[in-house]
Each structure stands twice: as structure tokens, then as C-alpha cells.
Design a protein around this motif. Structure first.
Motif, short mmCIF file in Angstrom:
data_model
loop_
_atom_site.label_atom_id
_atom_site.label_comp_id
_atom_site.label_asym_id
_atom_site.label_seq_id
_atom_site.Cartn_x
_atom_site.Cartn_y
_atom_site.Cartn_z
N PRO A 147 0.80 -1.24 0.00
CA PRO A 147 0.00 0.00 0.00
C PRO A 147 0.83 1.28 0.00
O PRO A 147 0.31 2.34 -0.36
CB PRO A 147 -0.82 -0.12 1.29
CG PRO A 147 -0.90 -1.59 1.56
CD PRO A 147 0.39 -2.16 1.08
N THR A 202 3.96 3.92 -3.55
CA THR A 202 3.25 4.96 -4.30
C THR A 202 3.83 5.21 -5.69
O THR A 202 3.10 5.46 -6.64
CB THR A 202 3.25 6.28 -3.50
OG1 THR A 202 4.61 6.61 -3.15
CG2 THR A 202 2.44 6.13 -2.23
N SER A 213 2.66 2.44 -8.05
CA SER A 213 1.23 2.57 -8.36
C SER A 213 0.96 3.74 -9.30
O SER A 213 0.16 3.63 -10.23
CB SER A 213 0.44 2.73 -7.06
OG SER A 213 0.53 1.56 -6.27
N ARG A 237 -5.89 -4.13 -2.79
CA ARG A 237 -5.43 -3.44 -1.58
C ARG A 237 -6.12 -4.04 -0.36
O ARG A 237 -7.33 -3.87 -0.17
CB ARG A 237 -5.75 -1.95 -1.64
CG ARG A 237 -4.92 -1.16 -2.63
CD ARG A 237 -3.49 -0.97 -2.13
NE ARG A 237 -2.70 -0.20 -3.08
CZ ARG A 237 -2.01 -0.72 -4.09
NH1 ARG A 237 -2.02 -2.02 -4.29
NH2 ARG A 237 -1.30 0.06 -4.89
N HIS A 295 0.95 11.28 9.04
CA HIS A 295 0.74 11.21 7.60
C HIS A 295 2.04 11.01 6.82
O HIS A 295 2.01 10.93 5.59
CB HIS A 295 0.03 12.46 7.11
CG HIS A 295 -1.37 12.59 7.66
ND1 HIS A 295 -2.41 11.80 7.24
CD2 HIS A 295 -1.87 13.40 8.63
CE1 HIS A 295 -3.51 12.12 7.91
NE2 HIS A 295 -3.21 13.07 8.76
N ARG A 314 -0.39 6.66 8.30
CA ARG A 314 -1.52 6.34 7.44
C ARG A 314 -1.10 6.23 5.98
O ARG A 314 -0.11 6.84 5.55
CB ARG A 314 -2.62 7.40 7.60
CG ARG A 314 -3.37 7.29 8.92
CD ARG A 314 -3.97 5.91 9.10
NE ARG A 314 -4.79 5.79 10.30
CZ ARG A 314 -5.28 4.64 10.74
NH1 ARG A 314 -5.02 3.52 10.09
NH2 ARG A 314 -6.01 4.60 11.82
N ARG A 315 -1.89 5.48 5.22
CA ARG A 315 -1.57 5.23 3.82
C ARG A 315 -1.72 6.48 2.97
O ARG A 315 -2.65 7.27 3.18
CB ARG A 315 -2.50 4.16 3.26
CG ARG A 315 -2.41 2.84 3.94
CD ARG A 315 -3.41 1.88 3.34
NE ARG A 315 -3.34 0.57 3.96
CZ ARG A 315 -3.99 -0.49 3.52
NH1 ARG A 315 -4.78 -0.39 2.46
NH2 ARG A 315 -3.87 -1.64 4.14
N PRO A 316 -0.87 6.62 1.97
CA PRO A 316 -1.10 7.67 0.98
C PRO A 316 -2.28 7.28 0.10
O PRO A 316 -2.61 6.10 -0.03
CB PRO A 316 0.20 7.70 0.18
CG PRO A 316 0.76 6.32 0.34
CD PRO A 316 0.35 5.85 1.71
N PRO A 317 -2.94 8.25 -0.51
CA PRO A 317 -4.08 7.92 -1.37
C PRO A 317 -3.64 7.15 -2.60
O PRO A 317 -2.56 7.38 -3.15
CB PRO A 317 -4.65 9.29 -1.75
CG PRO A 317 -3.52 10.25 -1.55
CD PRO A 317 -2.71 9.71 -0.43
N ALA A 318 -4.49 6.22 -3.04
CA ALA A 318 -4.21 5.46 -4.26
C ALA A 318 -4.54 6.32 -5.48
O ALA A 318 -5.29 7.30 -5.39
CB ALA A 318 -5.06 4.19 -4.28
N ALA A 369 -6.34 7.90 -8.49
CA ALA A 369 -7.78 8.04 -8.69
C ALA A 369 -8.24 7.25 -9.91
O ALA A 369 -7.51 7.10 -10.89
CB ALA A 369 -8.14 9.51 -8.86
N THR A 376 -10.79 -1.00 -7.52
CA THR A 376 -10.02 -1.61 -6.43
C THR A 376 -10.84 -2.67 -5.72
O THR A 376 -12.04 -2.51 -5.52
CB THR A 376 -9.58 -0.53 -5.42
OG1 THR A 376 -8.79 0.46 -6.11
CG2 THR A 376 -8.75 -1.12 -4.29
#
Length: 254
Positions: A78, A81, A84, A102, A118, A224-228, A230, A234
Motif C-alpha cells: 500500500p 506509491t 502505483s 489493496r 501522515h 496512514r496510507r497515501p491515497p491510491a 484516482a 479496487t
């Protein structure tokens, strides 16, 4: 999915190996798993294997065209980054469908003393107020974020030896999960840990440390996870990805 369909899995996780096993069990499918090559002795999935980077989104796009890939599944960690984002760019440029696998993240429960961060830098900034003996389980990369904390001592655990720069007072342990609650209890006790730092990786392989920390009443800093990227369909598990692939194949059929 029709025979001869070529699926590329961007792997390195247990979920990626399970997906490769499920897909290779289907007659006629060609399944290739790509590994970044950062682990010396990775657990290998069934099917074809490719190790090493593609040379950025352009290189990945060229590989997809050359090998006639029908779909890509991003089943990386996850926090991977860059991979991804590159996969999303390559898929958009080539028109090859991209899906993501994920596993769900962790959630705090009764008795947990969690502090959210973050980034690794945010986590490092929280530590001086929380404890002096830190169990750092964020992987072997990015430890430079903690290197300036000379007043703290660190127990660093990772699959491969960590890369410098490291905090001055560091003990390293190389180990690969899954870990047990009993083993994590003993580790916390033996090293007199008073604060845990972890990424929100999710899954069961490394969750035991959170249970042990809860039992010991220790604060936990959770990055916390970074955003996937857009717009990428998923799923949280292998059956979900298989359903996405089957649905897409059915939609393509006349």
C-alpha cells in the motif's frame, strides 16, 4: 477470460502470490508477476516471473504493448506509491485496464493508544513526547527521517538490513512475518520498548505487534496510507479482483 489472455501482476505481497496462484489455476491464462527486486530471497509466486524495474511509466507501457498484456493488477504494498502512480500512467497511455488489490488497513479498537501520522517525518516529530525506546517497523527505507533523534534508542525490524542513514542508537533485527503475539510480547519486554511505530500496512502477517502493544499499554504511532491513484477499480481481496477481471472480460465479449 478467454484462453491466451495475458495478465501482469505487480507483486511483492502475499495477496499478489495468492492472486497468481488463483489465475494460473485457470486453464489457458498467461500470468506474469513483476517483482521490484529489492528483496534478496523473495517468496516466489507461480507463473512467469519478471524481476526489476521497467524504467518508468514509458518503459512499462512499452512492455505491456510488446507482451500483449490484456490487464494489469497492481498488488504492490500500500505504500509503494511510485509504482502505483507509474502503473496508472502507463495504463492510461496504453489503454490497458488497470485494477488494484489493496488489503484493508488497520483500525484502532478499545484499549489502543494510537497516534496518527501522515508521513515518516510526522511520526518522528511525535516520538520525543511518547517514549524513549522505539520499536520501528516501517521497513528498511526512509529511516533517515528518524536519524536526527539522538536522544532516543531504536529497535529496527525489517526483512532486509536497513539502509543508512540510521539513528545513532539503533539495534537491527532482520525477520519476515507472520509474527505471533507471544513472540511480539517477548520482543517488547526484552528490549524494554515503550513506543511502537508502524505503517498502516494492514493484513494479518504483522498485526500481532499491535495486539502486544495494546496489552502492554504502549502508545503506537501509525503512519496512514497515501491515497491510491484516482479512478482505478479496487478490490480488498483475491476473489474481488477475480470478479473485476471476469466482469471486464464479459463486457468485452460481443
Amino acid at each position: 477470460m478467454p484462453p491466451g489472455t495475458h495478465i501482469l501482476i505487480l507483486g511483492g505481497t502475499a495477496e499478489a502470490r495468492r492472486l497468481a496462484a488463483a489465475l494460473t489455476a485457470r486453464p489457458g491464462l498467461r500470468v506474469t508477476t513483476s517483482l521490484a527486486g529489492r528483496v534478496t530471497s523473495p517468496r516466489l509466486p507461480p507463473g512467469e516471473l519478471r524481476v526489476g524495474g521497467f524504467g518508468g511509466p514509458g518503459g512499462l507501457g512499452a512492455w505491456l504493448r510488446e507482451h500483449r498484456v490484456a490487464a494489469v493488477v497492481d498488488a504492490t504494498h500500500p505504500f509503494a506509491t511510485a509504482i502505483s502512480a507509474g502503473a496508472a500512467e502507463a495504463a492510461g497511455a496504453t489503454g490497458v485496464p488497470l485494477y488494484a488489490l489493496r488489503r484493508p488497513g488497520w483500525s484502532a479498537g478499545p484499549g489502543d493508544l494510537w497516534h496518527e501520522a501522515h508521513s515518516l517525518a510526522d511520526a518522528a516529530a511525535l516520538l520525543p513526547a511518547l517514549g524513549r525506546r522505539v520499536f520501528l517497523t516501517t521497513g528498511r527505507l526512509g529511516l533517515a527521517a528518524f536519524a536526527h533523534l539522538d536522544g532516543l534508542s531504536f529497535l529496527v525490524r525489517s526483512v532486509e538490513p536497513p539502509e543508512p542513514p540510521l539513528p545513532r542508537h539503533t539495534v537491527t533485527v532482520t525477520a519476515r512475518g507472520p509474527f505471533t503475539v507471544e513472540g511480539e510480547r517477548e520482543l517488547l519486554r526484552r528490549h524494554r520498548v515503550d513506543v511502537l511505530v508502524t505503517k498502516d500496512s494492514g493484513g494479518s502477517a504483522t498485526v500481532a505487534k499491535l495486539t502486544a502493544a495494546r496489552e502492554a499499554g504502549l502508545p503506537v504511532v501509525v503512519v496512514r496510507r497515501p491515497p491510491a491513484p484516482a479512478g482505478v477499480p479496487t478490490a480488498e481481496d483475491v476473489p474481488g479482483v477475480l470478479a473485476l477481471l471476469s466482469r471486464a472480460a464479459a463486457d468485452r465479449c460481443p
